[in-house]
Structures are given as C-alpha cells and as structure tokens.
Design a protein around this motif. Structure first.
Motif, PDB file in Angstrom:
ATOM      1  N   VAL A 194      34.871  12.754 -23.806  1.00  0.00           N
ATOM      2  CA  VAL A 194      35.603  12.292 -22.758  1.00  0.00           C
ATOM      3  C   VAL A 194      35.120  12.341 -21.540  1.00  0.00           C
ATOM      4  N   TYR A 195      35.302  11.344 -20.741  1.00  0.00           N
ATOM      5  CA  TYR A 195      34.515  11.521 -19.315  1.00  0.00           C
ATOM      6  C   TYR A 195      35.567  11.765 -18.235  1.00  0.00           C
ATOM      7  N   ILE A 196      35.176  12.794 -17.726  1.00  0.00           N
ATOM      8  CA  ILE A 196      36.191  13.207 -16.504  1.00  0.00           C
ATOM      9  C   ILE A 196      35.337  13.727 -15.478  1.00  0.00           C
ATOM     10  N   ARG A 197      35.294  13.146 -14.106  1.00  0.00           N
ATOM     11  CA  ARG A 197      34.827  13.699 -13.119  1.00  0.00           C
ATOM     12  C   ARG A 197      35.318  15.136 -12.550  1.00  0.00           C
ATOM     13  N   GLY A 198      36.403  15.028 -12.419  1.00  0.00           N
ATOM     14  CA  GLY A 198      37.062  16.256 -11.523  1.00  0.00           C
ATOM     15  C   GLY A 198      37.606  15.478 -10.289  1.00  0.00           C
ATOM     16  N   GLN A 199      38.361  16.404  -9.532  1.00  0.00           N
ATOM     17  CA  GLN A 199      39.011  16.187  -8.517  1.00  0.00           C
ATOM     18  C   GLN A 199      38.137  16.246  -7.204  1.00  0.00           C
ATOM     19  N   ALA A 200      38.395  15.184  -6.247  1.00  0.00           N
ATOM     20  CA  ALA A 200      37.432  15.311  -4.987  1.00  0.00           C
ATOM     21  C   ALA A 200      37.779  16.656  -4.281  1.00  0.00           C
ATOM     22  N   ARG A 201      38.860  17.159  -4.305  1.00  0.00           N
ATOM     23  CA  ARG A 201      38.928  18.579  -3.715  1.00  0.00           C
ATOM     24  C   ARG A 201      38.388  19.507  -4.320  1.00  0.00           C
ATOM     25  N   ASP A 202      37.996  19.530  -5.748  1.00  0.00           N
ATOM     26  CA  ASP A 202      37.226  20.522  -6.248  1.00  0.00           C
ATOM     27  C   ASP A 202      35.745  20.417  -5.365  1.00  0.00           C
ATOM     28  N   TYR A 203      35.209  19.526  -5.175  1.00  0.00           N
ATOM     29  CA  TYR A 203      33.823  19.563  -4.631  1.00  0.00           C
ATOM     30  C   TYR A 203      33.719  19.785  -3.064  1.00  0.00           C
ATOM     31  N   ASP A 204      34.886  19.502  -2.552  1.00  0.00           N
ATOM     32  CA  ASP A 204      34.993  19.797  -1.132  1.00  0.00           C
ATOM     33  C   ASP A 204      35.079  21.301  -0.927  1.00  0.00           C
ATOM     34  N   ARG A 205      35.888  21.896  -1.815  1.00  0.00           N
ATOM     35  CA  ARG A 205      35.943  23.108  -1.792  1.00  0.00           C
ATOM     36  C   ARG A 205      34.434  24.135  -1.851  1.00  0.00           C
ATOM     37  N   TRP A 206      33.735  23.467  -2.848  1.00  0.00           N
ATOM     38  CA  TRP A 206      32.323  23.897  -3.043  1.00  0.00           C
ATOM     39  C   TRP A 206      31.604  23.935  -1.745  1.00  0.00           C
ATOM     40  N   ALA A 207      31.750  22.895  -1.073  1.00  0.00           N
ATOM     41  CA  ALA A 207      30.969  22.392   0.448  1.00  0.00           C
ATOM     42  C   ALA A 207      31.855  23.613   1.392  1.00  0.00           C
ATOM     43  N   GLU A 208      32.796  23.632   1.284  1.00  0.00           N
ATOM     44  CA  GLU A 208      33.660  24.543   2.346  1.00  0.00           C
ATOM     45  C   GLU A 208      33.199  26.117   2.199  1.00  0.00           C
ATOM     46  N   ALA A 209      32.784  26.289   0.885  1.00  0.00           N
ATOM     47  CA  ALA A 209      32.431  27.739   0.593  1.00  0.00           C
ATOM     48  C   ALA A 209      30.758  28.113   1.041  1.00  0.00           C
ATOM     49  N   GLY A 210      30.197  27.080   1.782  1.00  0.00           N
ATOM     50  CA  GLY A 210      28.900  27.126   2.116  1.00  0.00           C
ATOM     51  C   GLY A 210      27.888  26.479   1.424  1.00  0.00           C
ATOM     52  N   ASN A 230      31.348  17.580 -18.984  1.00  0.00           N
ATOM     53  CA  ASN A 230      30.280  16.730 -19.299  1.00  0.00           C
ATOM     54  C   ASN A 230      29.773  15.896 -18.172  1.00  0.00           C
ATOM     55  N   ALA A 231      30.849  15.245 -17.509  1.00  0.00           N
ATOM     56  CA  ALA A 231      30.347  14.317 -16.435  1.00  0.00           C
ATOM     57  C   ALA A 231      29.842  15.065 -15.086  1.00  0.00           C
ATOM     58  N   PRO A 232      30.592  16.228 -14.655  1.00  0.00           N
ATOM     59  CA  PRO A 232      30.281  17.163 -13.644  1.00  0.00           C
ATOM     60  C   PRO A 232      28.658  17.496 -14.155  1.00  0.00           C
ATOM     61  N   SER A 233      28.494  18.063 -15.297  1.00  0.00           N
ATOM     62  CA  SER A 233      27.159  18.421 -15.682  1.00  0.00           C
ATOM     63  C   SER A 233      25.840  17.488 -15.418  1.00  0.00           C
ATOM     64  N   LEU A 234      26.446  16.089 -15.827  1.00  0.00           N
ATOM     65  CA  LEU A 234      25.470  14.957 -15.590  1.00  0.00           C
ATOM     66  C   LEU A 234      25.172  14.840 -14.047  1.00  0.00           C
ATOM     67  N   MET A 235      26.240  15.025 -13.119  1.00  0.00           N
ATOM     68  CA  MET A 235      26.106  14.763 -11.867  1.00  0.00           C
ATOM     69  C   MET A 235      25.245  16.078 -11.359  1.00  0.00           C
ATOM     70  N   ILE A 236      25.504  17.119 -11.792  1.00  0.00           N
ATOM     71  CA  ILE A 236      24.571  18.187 -11.216  1.00  0.00           C
ATOM     72  C   ILE A 236      23.110  17.917 -11.574  1.00  0.00           C
ATOM     73  N   GLY A 237      22.791  17.393 -12.869  1.00  0.00           N
ATOM     74  CA  GLY A 237      21.548  16.864 -12.983  1.00  0.00           C
ATOM     75  C   GLY A 237      20.832  16.040 -12.218  1.00  0.00           C
ATOM     76  N   GLU A 238      21.821  15.054 -11.873  1.00  0.00           N
ATOM     77  CA  GLU A 238      21.435  14.142 -10.735  1.00  0.00           C
ATOM     78  C   GLU A 238      20.863  14.468  -9.464  1.00  0.00           C
ATOM     79  N   ARG A 239      21.914  15.361  -8.963  1.00  0.00           N
ATOM     80  CA  ARG A 239      22.006  16.051  -7.682  1.00  0.00           C
ATOM     81  C   ARG A 239      20.487  16.926  -7.695  1.00  0.00           C
ATOM     82  N   ALA A 240      20.659  17.817  -8.600  1.00  0.00           N
ATOM     83  CA  ALA A 240      19.165  18.511  -8.847  1.00  0.00           C
ATOM     84  C   ALA A 240      18.083  17.764  -8.742  1.00  0.00           C
ATOM     85  N   SER A 241      17.826  16.782  -9.189  1.00  0.00           N
ATOM     86  CA  SER A 241      16.596  16.029  -9.026  1.00  0.00           C
ATOM     87  C   SER A 241      16.376  15.277  -7.782  1.00  0.00           C
ATOM     88  N   ASP A 242      17.482  15.040  -7.106  1.00  0.00           N
ATOM     89  CA  ASP A 242      17.364  14.594  -5.674  1.00  0.00           C
ATOM     90  C   ASP A 242      16.697  15.814  -5.082  1.00  0.00           C
TER      91      ASP A 242
END
Length: 542
Positions: free
Chosen positions: A94-110, A520-532
């Motif tokens: 099942v492919y689910i990215r999560g909510q936009a607010r999930d990631y914005d909260r990560w950024a707000e935490a520094g 799984n989708a967020p984990s794939l994204m983490i791989g992409e972001r980490a690579s950058d």
C-alpha cells in the motif's frame, strides 16, 4: 579486506534508493551489505505472496516485542524484511505518503529541509503514477504506483459506498492534494509483479561497475578510528569480514537494525553499554528511544455473499486463481488484500485525520510460527473492517541484550502508555459499526463475529481492543532526526550521527514523529532525500 568510497548497510526500502542514487556518480564506489538473501522468491515477486512471507524464516526477521501491558501481557509480532528489498519485498504494497502537516511539523522542530515543500519533489521523483503526473504526483520515477479500483472485489466497492452513505467524502487519491476521505488504495506493482525498492532501484543500478551488493552479510559493528567511521565489520558464511569506507558509512538497516548496529558499535547510553562489555565511542542515550508504531484492530463480519475467502480458500478455487495469474498476471493474486480504506477524523474538533480505515474483502486466521507459514482465509465467507491510529502519542524503546550481534534486541513499544491512544481507538468503534450499518454493507452482512453486535459495554469493548490490537508493522523513530542531541536527536537534519564523523542513518528510524499511513513511501522518500544530502556533501559541493 575490501575498500570502497561509501558503505551502505541494508538493502531495504531506503538503502536500495541510497545505493542506486549514489552510484549514479560514477566516481563513487558503493558497496551494499544486506543480511538477507536474494529476492528471487514466489512469496516476494507475486503480490499476494506476502501472506507466505509473513513468517518465512529466510525472508523475515520475525521479531517479537517484550510482553506489553497495554495488550494484556501479550507479545506483539513484528515482521521485518530479511531479504534484498527489505520490508518493501514482504509488505502489503500500500502506497501512502502521509499528510503534508506531518513533514511541516518535522521542519518546525528544527529539521531544516524536511518540510512538505522540501520533500514533495522527492516523492514526485521516485514514482511513476499510472494515473498520470501533476503538481503532486510523479510519472517518470522508478516505483510504479497504481490504483486497484477497477479490479477490487465487489465487497470492497460495497465498503466504499457504505462509507459515502455514512457521510464520509470520497477521495480518489490519498497521495494528492489532500489525504482525507475514503476510497481504494494504491499499490506498488508493475506488470502483475511486486515493484519493491530492489526491483525499482537496486537491480537496475547493479549493472554499474561502481556498485557492489553483498548478500548474507550480517553487520556486527561500524569500525572507528577515534570518532571517525572508517568501515564496517560483518559476518558471512562463518567468516568475519571487513569493508573499509574512504568517504562514509550509511546505515539503512531500519528502525530495529540501525539502532542495534549503533549500540553494538559503541554509540548509545554508556550506562547500558558498559555492562555488556561495549566501550562507548560516543555517548548518545537516545539511540533506540522515541520508538513509535501504528496499532489497530479489526471488526470481523460474516457475509451473505462470496468474499475472497471463496477465491483463496478452497484448493480448486486457489488453483483457478493461480492459473489466471500465470496466464495473465491478473486477478486477485496480483493485488493486495488491503483494497480499500481511508483517512478520517474521529471527531469534529480535529483539524486533520487521526484514524486510518482498512478494508479487506476476506477474513483470515494469522499463521502460527513453527506450525504454518501461510496466512489462511477462514472457511466461512467473511471480511475485516479495521482501523488504526495515525499519530499515536505512546513512545517506546529498544536496546541490545548483549554484545552478540545475532541476538535480537529487546523491544518495548509501550503501546497505550499514552491513554489518548486507547481512547482514540475505542472511540472509533461506533464509526466502524455505523459504516457496517449502511445499506451497501448491511445488505451483505450476516452478522458481526468479533467482537459481536451484542458487545456494547465499554469495559467489554476495551477488553476486546486490548486482546486483539496488533502492530500495523510501522516501527520508526529510533534514531530520531533533530538539531540538538540533548533534545532527543540521534542524527542531525543532514542525517549525520551526532558525536561522530562520516556516519549517517537513512531509513524510517530517523523520523522524529510518525507519519499518517503506511511507511514504505516515506521510507523511499527518505532514501531520495538522503541521497541529495550525501551527494551535496561528498561530490557536488566538495
């Protein structure tokens, strides 16, 4: 003893992405170490084969938690992929990215660079959405994503119709503009076969001469010179081997494996490592803490009409389905049993969904370790209507038991240690029963089997929830990302381990807070972001 530029530990969802993307830079030598073996298995390649991989000793780590007070003293089973592709090779796709607010909260935490606007390009880059690309979806990436609406079982369509009848909005794309609503899930398959991280990223990249994969390689520790990571030690075929890293070591061993390796390597709480005979390299007591997971339960119904139990249960029916799959790569064996669901608010006061719905057009008895590998459909016609929490507040921990790398760590999720988590799930039962009472579903329901329509007493319902709740298999957070190690962080926003050099973690363990939905989708994204981030530091701006 081999030498390379970058060692990637773990060929799972994120590790396959990191290895493939780093190897695009031909001047970088990359070696991937995977504890498991080949993913050339029917249980991996055939989409519905994950029922056979659920307890498979060669494909699955088969972890168990310690007895959980919140679950009435039961141990929770945690399947994790021990195979090329990691958990992307054994999950329900099942492919689910999560909510936009999930990631914005990560950024707000520094965590600068991890807002939804920052990670959206990574999500778009990693996928080919067969429905087409747009501002939110990608159409040129390695991972193939498709909806199963046209192929879903008729009972799954009845569920979606019942949800709409109950007043829930229809959402054709949980990964688009907004996650809220109900509909059919999207899955990661291609041509009737599972599209794992290994299929999409690693196997094509292995054609490059600068990328090597070593399977059956169980990492025992990271090697240091002072506080600088210089390589990795691993056991393979009874021999202790080493591979040295000229540039960096990247841990992609997952929410259990990555903190375990850090602790074995002397990065953790000195008060806990010393009694195990492990010398501290860097004091980092938060390694293994901040453990989060989604949990949920099912209401089980007996149906008046045929469900997937009729297709996947009797031998003759299974044989017909298998023949159809062999000839066409279609039919129920090409799908997940998690066909429909959605994201809803448990009460009107919430600003975003806090509950995930799951609908499976079959009911089943889970396999028992050591007795039967396969998850078998029930002999009657039935289906499961399930729910889980999107943002649990409970936080657990894990830690190695000894200095033996082969010993599984002790895992303490501490489910329901935050009382709101239990209250949230208990409060969802009326919603589930309201959906079941709508004409599209009510007309095909013979009776509610579990817990039974007669069970309405709050104490009895709480006992049912504690007795039947299981992990949804989304552990994360054990090497949490953040700018301040004193504030609970293990890695910084560039995924570098605090307190040491040339060592990063890139997998679901770095999540400071769990995202809504499957991981799984967020984990794939983490791989992409980490690579950058890694390429920016090692190559492009070096």
């Amino acid at each position: 003893m081999a030498t390379t530029d970058v060692v990637v530990v773990g060929a799972g969802s994120a590790g396959c992405v990191v290895a493939a993307r780093l190897s695009e830079e031909r001047q970088l030598g990359v070696t991937v170490l995977e504890a498991g073996g080949s993913d050339l298995s029917l249980w991996v390649r055939m989409p519905i084969g994950y029922g056979g991989a659920f307890f498979h000793p060669k494909l699955n780590w088969r972890y168990y938690t310690e007895p959980e007070e919140g679950l009435g003293g039961r141990k929770a089973y945690w399947p994790r992929g021990k195979v090329v592709g990691g958990s992307s090779s054994i999950n329900a796709m099942v492919y689910i990215r999560g909510q936009a607010r999930d990631y914005d909260r990560w950024a707000e935490a520094g965590n600068t660079g991890w807002s939804y606007a920052d990670v959206l390009p990574c999500f778009r880059r990693l996928e080919t959405n067969l429905a087409g690309g747009d501002a939110w979806r990608g159409d040129r990436g390695p991972i193939t994503v498709r909806t199963i609406a046209a192929e879903a079982h008729p009972v799954s369509h009845a569920f979606v119709a019942a949800c709409e009848s109950a007043g829930l909005a229809r959402n054709p794309d949980f990964n688009g503009r907004d996650q809220e609503g109900v509909g059919f899930y999207q899955i990661t398959t291609r041509g009737g076969l599972r599209c794992s991280a290994a299929t999409a990223y690693l196997h094509p990249a292995l054609r490059r001469p600068n990328l090597d994969l070593v399977t059956e390689a169980a990492v025992t520790r990271v090697l240091f010179e002072g506080r600088r990571a210089v390589g990795v030690e691993y056991r393979r075929g009874g021999r202790l081997c080493r591979v040295m890293a000229r540039r960096e070591v990247i841990l992609c061993a997952g929410a259990i494996g990555s903190p375990q390796i850090l602790q074995l390597s002397g990065i953790g709480d000195p008060a806990k490592l010393a009694p195990l005979g492990i010398e501290t390299v860097a004091a980092s007591p938060n390694v293994g803490r901040n453990l989060q997971d989604h949990v949920g339960f099912d209401l089980v119904f007996e149906a008046r009409v045929p469900t997937l139990n009729a297709t996947l249960g009797p031998l003759l029916a299974r044989s017909v389905a298998a023949l159809r799959y062999v000839l066409t790569r279609g039919g129920p064996l090409s799908l997940s049993v998690n066909q429909a669901g959605g994201f809803v608010r448990g009460d009107e006061g919430r600003t975003r969904p806090n509950l995930q719905l799951y609908f499976s057009p079959l009911s089943y008895t889970r396999a028992v370790p050591g007795k039967r590998r396969l998850t078998k459909p029930d002999t009657f016609q039935g289906f499961n209507l399930g729910i889980s929490n999107c943002h649990p507040k409970s936080r657990g921990w894990l830690h190695i038991r000894s200095s033996d790398p082969e010993a599984a760590p002790e895992i303490h999720p501490l489910y329901f240690s935050a009382p709101d988590d239990l209250t949230e799930l208990l409060g969802s039962i009326p919603l589930l029963r309201t959906i079941a009472a709508q004409p599209p579903l009510a007309s095909i329901i013979r009776r509610e089997l579990a817990p039974g329509a007669e069970v309405v007493d709050p104490d009895a319902l709480e006992a049912f929830v504690r007795r039947t709740t299981t992990s949804v298999y989304h552990p994360c957070g054990t090497c949490a990302m953040g700018p301040d190690p004193d504030g609970g962080a293990v890695v910084d926003p560039r995924l570098r381990v605090h307190g040491v050099e040339r060592l990063r973690v890139a997998d679901a363990s770095i999540m400071p807070a769990i995202t809504a939905g499957n991981l799984n989708a967020p984990s794939l994204m983490i791989g992409e972001r980490a690579s950058d981030l890694i390429l920016a530091d090692l190559v492009r701006f070096a």
